[in-house]
Write a protein that holds these residues in place. Sequence first.
Motif, PDB file in Angstrom:
ATOM      1  N   ASP A  42     -46.445  47.698  25.274  1.00  0.00           N
ATOM      2  CA  ASP A  42     -47.633  48.153  24.550  1.00  0.00           C
ATOM      3  C   ASP A  42     -47.228  48.223  23.080  1.00  0.00           C
ATOM      4  OD1 ASP A  42     -49.488  49.787  23.160  1.00  0.00           O
ATOM      5  OD2 ASP A  42     -50.124  50.732  25.029  1.00  0.00           O
ATOM      6  N   PRO A  43     -47.716  47.298  22.263  1.00  0.00           N
ATOM      7  CA  PRO A  43     -47.246  47.247  20.865  1.00  0.00           C
ATOM      8  C   PRO A  43     -47.397  48.566  20.121  1.00  0.00           C
ATOM      9  CG  PRO A  43     -48.490  45.273  21.395  1.00  0.00           C
ATOM     10  CD  PRO A  43     -48.648  46.202  22.564  1.00  0.00           C
ATOM     11  N   ALA A  44     -48.495  49.290  20.347  1.00  0.00           N
ATOM     12  CA  ALA A  44     -48.703  50.552  19.630  1.00  0.00           C
ATOM     13  C   ALA A  44     -47.673  51.590  20.047  1.00  0.00           C
ATOM     14  CB  ALA A  44     -50.114  51.072  19.885  1.00  0.00           C
ATOM     15  N   VAL A  45     -47.434  51.692  21.355  1.00  0.00           N
ATOM     16  CA  VAL A  45     -46.445  52.653  21.855  1.00  0.00           C
ATOM     17  C   VAL A  45     -45.051  52.269  21.370  1.00  0.00           C
ATOM     18  CG1 VAL A  45     -45.305  53.520  23.936  1.00  0.00           C
ATOM     19  CG2 VAL A  45     -47.803  53.354  23.865  1.00  0.00           C
ATOM     20  N   GLU A  46     -44.729  50.975  21.439  1.00  0.00           N
ATOM     21  CA  GLU A  46     -43.393  50.552  21.019  1.00  0.00           C
ATOM     22  C   GLU A  46     -43.177  50.786  19.523  1.00  0.00           C
ATOM     23  OE1 GLU A  46     -42.144  46.723  22.231  1.00  0.00           O
ATOM     24  OE2 GLU A  46     -42.524  47.084  24.365  1.00  0.00           O
ATOM     25  N   ARG A  47     -44.214  50.582  18.731  1.00  0.00           N
ATOM     26  CA  ARG A  47     -44.087  50.814  17.293  1.00  0.00           C
ATOM     27  C   ARG A  47     -43.825  52.287  16.998  1.00  0.00           C
ATOM     28  NH1 ARG A  47     -48.326  48.591  16.143  1.00  0.00           N
ATOM     29  NH2 ARG A  47     -49.747  50.373  15.986  1.00  0.00           N
ATOM     30  N   GLN A  48     -44.592  53.164  17.636  1.00  0.00           N
ATOM     31  CA  GLN A  48     -44.407  54.592  17.420  1.00  0.00           C
ATOM     32  C   GLN A  48     -43.063  55.073  17.975  1.00  0.00           C
ATOM     33  OE1 GLN A  48     -46.565  55.299  15.065  1.00  0.00           O
ATOM     34  NE2 GLN A  48     -47.535  57.050  16.061  1.00  0.00           N
ATOM     35  N   ALA A  49     -42.689  54.571  19.153  1.00  0.00           N
ATOM     36  CA  ALA A  49     -41.400  54.946  19.735  1.00  0.00           C
ATOM     37  C   ALA A  49     -40.260  54.477  18.841  1.00  0.00           C
ATOM     38  CB  ALA A  49     -41.263  54.350  21.129  1.00  0.00           C
ATOM     39  N   GLY A  50     -40.392  53.286  18.268  1.00  0.00           N
ATOM     40  CA  GLY A  50     -39.361  52.788  17.366  1.00  0.00           C
ATOM     41  C   GLY A  50     -39.219  53.645  16.124  1.00  0.00           C
ATOM     42  N   THR A  51     -40.355  54.098  15.591  1.00  0.00           N
ATOM     43  CA  THR A  51     -40.292  54.989  14.433  1.00  0.00           C
ATOM     44  C   THR A  51     -39.620  56.299  14.799  1.00  0.00           C
ATOM     45  OG1 THR A  51     -42.312  54.026  13.496  1.00  0.00           O
ATOM     46  CG2 THR A  51     -41.667  56.210  12.703  1.00  0.00           C
ATOM     47  N   ALA A  52     -39.983  56.866  15.959  1.00  0.00           N
ATOM     48  CA  ALA A  52     -39.373  58.119  16.400  1.00  0.00           C
ATOM     49  C   ALA A  52     -37.862  57.969  16.540  1.00  0.00           C
ATOM     50  CB  ALA A  52     -39.989  58.564  17.728  1.00  0.00           C
ATOM     51  N   ALA A  53     -37.438  56.863  17.143  1.00  0.00           N
ATOM     52  CA  ALA A  53     -35.997  56.635  17.311  1.00  0.00           C
ATOM     53  C   ALA A  53     -35.295  56.507  15.966  1.00  0.00           C
ATOM     54  CB  ALA A  53     -35.765  55.384  18.161  1.00  0.00           C
ATOM     55  N   ALA A  54     -35.940  55.838  15.012  1.00  0.00           N
ATOM     56  CA  ALA A  54     -35.339  55.663  13.694  1.00  0.00           C
ATOM     57  C   ALA A  54     -35.207  56.995  12.966  1.00  0.00           C
ATOM     58  CB  ALA A  54     -36.179  54.688  12.866  1.00  0.00           C
ATOM     59  N   VAL A  55     -36.201  57.856  13.097  1.00  0.00           N
ATOM     60  CA  VAL A  55     -36.131  59.162  12.441  1.00  0.00           C
ATOM     61  C   VAL A  55     -35.010  60.000  13.055  1.00  0.00           C
ATOM     62  CG1 VAL A  55     -37.363  61.292  11.921  1.00  0.00           C
ATOM     63  CG2 VAL A  55     -38.585  59.116  11.854  1.00  0.00           C
ATOM     64  N   VAL A  56     -34.915  60.009  14.381  1.00  0.00           N
ATOM     65  CA  VAL A  56     -33.852  60.781  15.032  1.00  0.00           C
ATOM     66  C   VAL A  56     -32.482  60.240  14.640  1.00  0.00           C
ATOM     67  CG1 VAL A  56     -32.820  61.410  17.255  1.00  0.00           C
ATOM     68  CG2 VAL A  56     -35.303  61.513  16.958  1.00  0.00           C
ATOM     69  N   ARG A  57     -32.364  58.923  14.551  1.00  0.00           N
ATOM     70  CA  ARG A  57     -31.083  58.328  14.141  1.00  0.00           C
ATOM     71  C   ARG A  57     -30.740  58.726  12.712  1.00  0.00           C
ATOM     72  NH1 ARG A  57     -32.218  53.759  15.863  1.00  0.00           N
ATOM     73  NH2 ARG A  57     -33.046  52.806  13.969  1.00  0.00           N
ATOM     74  N   ARG A  58     -31.739  58.775  11.840  1.00  0.00           N
ATOM     75  CA  ARG A  58     -31.497  59.210  10.456  1.00  0.00           C
ATOM     76  C   ARG A  58     -30.985  60.641  10.419  1.00  0.00           C
ATOM     77  NH1 ARG A  58     -30.043  61.060   6.422  1.00  0.00           N
ATOM     78  NH2 ARG A  58     -31.066  61.122   4.384  1.00  0.00           N
ATOM     79  N   ILE A  59     -31.554  61.491  11.255  1.00  0.00           N
ATOM     80  CA  ILE A  59     -31.103  62.884  11.311  1.00  0.00           C
ATOM     81  C   ILE A  59     -29.650  62.953  11.782  1.00  0.00           C
ATOM     82  CG2 ILE A  59     -31.420  65.100  12.469  1.00  0.00           C
ATOM     83  CD1 ILE A  59     -34.427  64.441  12.594  1.00  0.00           C
ATOM     84  N   ALA A  60     -29.336  62.225  12.852  1.00  0.00           N
ATOM     85  CA  ALA A  60     -27.986  62.269  13.407  1.00  0.00           C
ATOM     86  C   ALA A  60     -26.957  61.718  12.436  1.00  0.00           C
ATOM     87  CB  ALA A  60     -27.941  61.489  14.718  1.00  0.00           C
ATOM     88  N   ASP A  61     -27.352  60.714  11.646  1.00  0.00           N
ATOM     89  CA  ASP A  61     -26.414  60.078  10.722  1.00  0.00           C
ATOM     90  C   ASP A  61     -26.240  60.841   9.417  1.00  0.00           C
ATOM     91  OD1 ASP A  61     -25.999  58.073  12.516  1.00  0.00           O
ATOM     92  OD2 ASP A  61     -27.324  56.626  11.550  1.00  0.00           O
ATOM     93  N   GLY A  62     -27.126  61.824   9.156  1.00  0.00           N
ATOM     94  CA  GLY A  62     -27.065  62.494   7.867  1.00  0.00           C
ATOM     95  C   GLY A  62     -27.246  63.982   7.949  1.00  0.00           C
TER      96      GLY A  62
END
Length: 284
Positions: free
Chosen positions: A169-189
Amino acid sequence: MSSLGPGPRSPEPPAFGRGVLHPGLAAGVLGLERHGPAPGLARSVDYYWLVHWDRRGLPPYEQKVLSHPNVHLVFEEPGARVHGVDRSLFVRRLEGAGHALGVRFRPGGFRAFTGRPVAELADRSLPAADFFGPEADRLNERVRRAGPDAAALTAAVDAFLLARLPAPDPAVERQAGTAAAVVRRIADGPDLHRVDRLAAEFGLTVRQLQRLFAEYVGAPPKWVLRRARLHEAAERADRGATVDWAALAADLGYADQAHFTRDFTAAVGMPPARYAGGGPPGPA
């Protein structure tokens, strides 16, 4: 910022990864392996973990974990379960001999399987059959009867999840990808301390970020930021070197050492200096 600089990190993370408390003690009690999923699952699954232990003739041991913002599917005695983000201190009592196989979903990766906000699973443990049907219990029996053979177990779980992977589902995958990127940013910084700054980095309002995390991550962004800071603090304490707690508190964005000490104590169950000194013994 203190003279420690923004978020100094170990060049190589501990073998157990962040969140496993007292990893030196844990290394003498349990074995941990991590394995990647099949390529077709990469958008949903971070990795599989296999834990095995043998406490026969020994006292039970309680392993404590400061959990990450991930949903887990776990195959173990007495049944397969889905564990939402655990915002408290996770404690697992190990006795006898056994093993458990877990699926760590990426932040946002479980949303497609549940079809509802992942925040509804926070601090909850539910039968896996509620999400995957009765075959989850049959697979759990196979995992329990098998030895800790990582290749065979992960292949079985690969097949199980691939057969149940929702259509893209492109909409779900786009939002899930953003969520993952934000969490990764938190973990890395761990130098990032404020929700408004985090939201601005991703072109979101604070309210949009909060809704994204409720829908896809399962914990508020403020909690994820705080948990990342506590992971950093525990990791530094586990290095065995003397820690300047006031400097560390400042480095992690706390207004003062007292605030940091209260946060750490509430999450871990003991003050940071006591934790660094070894804390209470592991046996229950």
